[in-house]
Design an enzyme around this catalytic site. Structure first.
Site, mmCIF file in Angstrom:
data_model
loop_
_atom_site.group_PDB
_atom_site.id
_atom_site.type_symbol
_atom_site.label_atom_id
_atom_site.label_comp_id
_atom_site.label_asym_id
_atom_site.label_seq_id
_atom_site.Cartn_x
_atom_site.Cartn_y
_atom_site.Cartn_z
ATOM 1 N N GLU A 141 5.981 -2.934 8.255
ATOM 2 C CA GLU A 141 5.208 -2.775 9.667
ATOM 3 C C GLU A 141 4.943 -4.404 10.015
ATOM 4 O O GLU A 141 4.422 -5.180 9.305
ATOM 5 C CB GLU A 141 3.724 -2.235 9.199
ATOM 6 N N ARG A 172 4.301 0.472 -7.397
ATOM 7 C CA ARG A 172 4.300 -0.778 -6.747
ATOM 8 C C ARG A 172 4.226 -2.011 -7.873
ATOM 9 O O ARG A 172 3.931 -1.707 -8.923
ATOM 10 C CB ARG A 172 2.821 -0.659 -6.067
ATOM 11 N N LYS A 185 -3.567 -7.014 3.774
ATOM 12 C CA LYS A 185 -3.739 -7.627 5.233
ATOM 13 C C LYS A 185 -4.939 -7.875 5.757
ATOM 14 O O LYS A 185 -5.096 -9.008 5.981
ATOM 15 C CB LYS A 185 -2.739 -6.753 6.067
#
Length: 769
Positions: A265, A480, A490
């Site tokens: 993204e 992950r 973020k």
């Protein structure tokens, strides 16, 4: 049910364990009842074992009755036949199955006679006769068994073994005492340390003959990936009547090529976890002769900025990978909108007016508009597109329940925000749940690799492609990669920037990729770190020192040496042997002088580290002190203190020394680094940004991550000195400052004032947790 399962030969413990698995026990119950209806209530243990293995190993339950029928008719009698049957139905998901082809594949009706077994074993033993006579019973009899079984696929294994044993005994006679002695083990050649290191390194995304990539270190489920066009072999993949035709079209378009994608993204900077995703997606494609797309998931114009697009591509290429194509979800907005209309027409989507707050969570109330007429939803969706609804007043929702229980995910929402690529053309934007699988389908992705938190979206992924009757790729989830002592969210990084805790996304104390580059981490080190972590289903949380160790390995090989002094102390050599500065040759890599030298001036005025001098030498102190000379690295001279000069406060500000050639002086206890005619520079020394391993964990840091900042995470040395050999260095050039660590030129450097970031120390600090 317990009696039913023990009745087919399962132990009571195994039967109870089976009952705890609802799906398995339901299938096994069906299988046993079907077999009993054909064979009667008493089933022998061999039949029971076949039924249990069928229920446990069958991927698609619709074939259960078909297989049990063959077992009940005694046409599938061995586990070997059952394995072939299970493989056949897995490779032929559509019904009806070709019965004749199935029976050929499973050996149904094949009868292997004792004479055939005898002949096959005789031929194999004849082939290896010389080796058997030489090695006798030390010969690996498994070779004979394997070759005989290859010739007699459906023969009984025990019968073959008996025949092998009989014919070997006939050839060699009974075992002697020598035959009974254990064969001495041959010691395996051990790799030298340098060779071991080579095996673990993958440079810049390239896989050489002596290197191991992330893909070559794959473990667990990743080894079971399907081949292109064999998507249906993946557990959980949904097969429709049109699946095989779509896969055939897909293969015609791709030529059987592996295709992956990295879909970030563009609303933030990539971090260390993304490095694993980049290595996995690009690495898997490369290892299999395929291609990888870089696709920006630009479906939320409110949070997207051009700087993120640029930085993402830079980081992918910095790690050593070139995308096959750079695409955007917005490239497909027209097609996605057309498909949304088709989804409504098929009765699989509807326009809903529930508020965002109402449909949050996993148990929202059902939408009262779920069953509204198709024509009405088509008209309302058109009104959404034309901007007749405000933000939050209407959404398009898909009719499905996801794996995590979430019902009817949103496909489109209203946003009156211009898009960086499409401008004001759209005021409705698709969601991730709607967009991602369809973009994968358009680009004919074969392996859609994503992290574990997207597992709950797998059902919607398969559902949507099949609802629209388009090619359906396979989604596969892996764990992950996280690091301790940091945050990568973020939102949290933005908070750190806003509060002034860090300068920006590339502050070298962060673990974003731009920050790691700025601090001086080589891309090879990051790729090597990802390779060592590997890819598993489980989440990996690593200590930062493991990444630092990878950096040291690469920098030790590639960072030329230089000398710098962080806390300078002036030293005047009163008997300097020349009227002007001498030139000293310093090897770029002392362990390999064939890699060249650089020159540094050696003048009567030099500077050493303050810590390299003491007025009184403690026990164990080996550096410069009155009465304790030291050598100056690379000069061939030893210096001895003659006079200590202090300021009015008593602080030592200068030393006067004499020098002696090292070949006539007594060997000193230590050699120290120095600079002469140096360049002034700024040096930034970094430590961990947070004090605790898990700054986001309320139990570890009750006050929140901002309360856990390390006040000593950055120390700036404003008046450091470095030797003049680095004067032409550019931003991101890397050096080892002798005895101090590895340093990288910071982009803040200006003419006449260089700035260096310490990447890592020369050795791991044992005081760090």
């Amino acid at each position: 049910a317990l009696g039913l399962f023990t009745g087919i030969g399962l132990s009571e413990a195994k039967a109870r364990e089976t009952l705890r698995n609802g799906a398995l026990s339901a299938l096994l119950r069906r299988a046993v009842l079907q077999a009993r209806s054909a064979l009667g209530p008493a089933l022998d243990k061999a039949t029971g074992t076949l039924l249990y293995n069928t229920a446990a190993r069958l991927k698609d339950p619709k074939h259960l009755g078909f297989l049990v029928d063959y077992i009940a008719r005694r046409e599938i009698l061995t586990d070997l036949q059952l394995s072939a049957a299970l493989e056949y139905v897995r490779n032929h998901p559509l019904e009806p199955l070709d019965v004749a082809d199935f029976e050929r594949a499973c050996g149904v009706g094949v009868c292997v006679t004792p004479e055939q077994i005898e002949e096959a074993v005789e031929a194999v033993i004849s082939k290896h006769r010389a080796e058997l006579l030489a090695e006798r019973y030390h010969f690996n009899m498994g070779v004979l068994m394997g070759e005989a079984r290859n010739q007699l696929r459906w023969a009984d294994g025990k019968t073959i073994k008996n025949e092998v044993d009989l014919q070997v005994l006939h050839l060699l006679g009974p075992k002697t005492e020598a035959d009974l002695e254990k064969k001495p083990k041959v010691a395996k050649a051990r790799l030298a340390p340098a060779e071991k290191q080579k095996v673990a390194v993958v440079e810049n995304g390239d896989m050489g003959a002596e290197t191991q990539s992330l893909l070559e270190q794959l473990r667990g489920e990743a080894l079971k990936f399907h081949k292109p066009g064999e998507n249906y072999k993946t557990e959980g993949y949904v097969v429709t009547p049109n699946t095989m035709a779509l896969l055939k079209q897909h293969l015609a378009i791709t030529g059987g090529q592996v295709r992956t994608r990295f879909p970030p993204e563009p609303n933030g900077i990539l971090h260390i976890g993304h490095a694993k995703a980049i290595n996995f997606n690009f690495g898997y494609a490369k290892a299999n002769g395929g291609v990888c797309f870089l696709r920006y998931d630009d479906t939320n114009p409110e949070k997207e900025e051009e700087k993120y697009f640029t930085a993402i591509r830079e980081m992918v290429e910095w790690l050593g990978y070139q995308p096959y194509a750079v695409t955007h979800a917005s490239d497909y907005f027209d097609q996605l909108y057309t498909w949304a209309l088709e989804l409504i027409r098929r009765g699989q989507a509807y326009v809903c007016h529930q508020k965002v707050e109402e449909i949050k969570g996993h148990n929202p109330p059902p939408s009262p508009w779920r069953d509204r007429p198709v024509e009405e939803s088509l008209l309302l969706f058109e009104d959404m597109r034309k901007g007749k609804f405000g933000e939050g007043e209407a959404t398009l929702r898909m009719k499905l329940v996801m794996e995590d229980g979430k019902m009817d995910p949103v496909a489109y929402r209203v946003k009156f925000t211009p898009h960086h690529r499409t401008g004001d053309k759209w005021c409705i934007y698709p969601t991730y749940d709607y967009t991602h699988c369809l973009c994968d389908s358009i680009e004919h992705i074969t392996h859609s690799l994503c992290t574990k938190e997207f597992q709950a979206r797998r059902s919607s992924y398969f559902w949507l492609c099949n609802a629209l009757d388009v090619y359906c790729p396979v989604q596969w989830e892996y764990g992950r990669l996280n690091l301790l002592y940091t945050v990568v969210s973020k939102r949290k990084i933005i908070r750190l920037v806003e509060t002034g805790a860090v300068r920006d996304w590339d502050d070298p104390r962060l673990f974003t990729l731009t920050a790691l580059r700025r601090r001086g981490f080589p891309p090879e080190a990051i790729n090597n770190f990802c390779a060592r972590v590997g890819v598993t289903v489980a989440q990996a949380t690593m200590e930062p020192h493991l990444l630092e160790a990878c950096a040291r390995e690469v920098l030790n090989e590639h960072a030329p040496r230089a000398m710098a002094v962080l806390e300078p102390l002036k030293v005047t050599i009163t008997n300097f042997p020349a009227p002007k500065a001498l030139e000293v040759l310093v090897p770029n890599f002392p362990a390999d002088e064939s890699r060249g030298f650089h020159k540094v001036p050696f003048h009567q005025t030099i500077y050493i580290e303050e810590t390299d001098f003491r007025e009184e030498a403690d026990k164990g102190y080996k550096r410069l002190a009155p009465g304790q000379p030291v050598g100056l690295r690379h000069t061939g001279y030893v210096i001895t203190v003659q006079n200590v000069i202090k300021d009015v406060s008593g602080r030592v500000i200068e030393l006067e020394v004499t020098c002696t050639k090292s070949d006539v002086a007594e060997k000193p206890k230590a050699f120290i680094h120095w600079v002469s005619v140096p360049l002034a520079c700024e040096v930034r020394l970094y430590e961990r940004l947070f004090l605790h391993k898990n700054p986001e964990d309320p139990s570890e840091v009750p006050g929140g991550f901002l309360s856990d900042l390390n006040p000593d995470s950055l120390r700036v040395v404003h008046n450091a000195l470095v030797d003049s050999s680095v004067h032409s260095a550019r931003p991101f050039d890397k050096f080892q400052f002798e005895r101090l660590g590895y340093f990288s030129v910071d982009p803040d450097s200006e003419q006449g004032k260089m700035v260096f970031n310490r990447t890592v120390t020369l050795k791991e600090d044992p005081g760090k947790a």
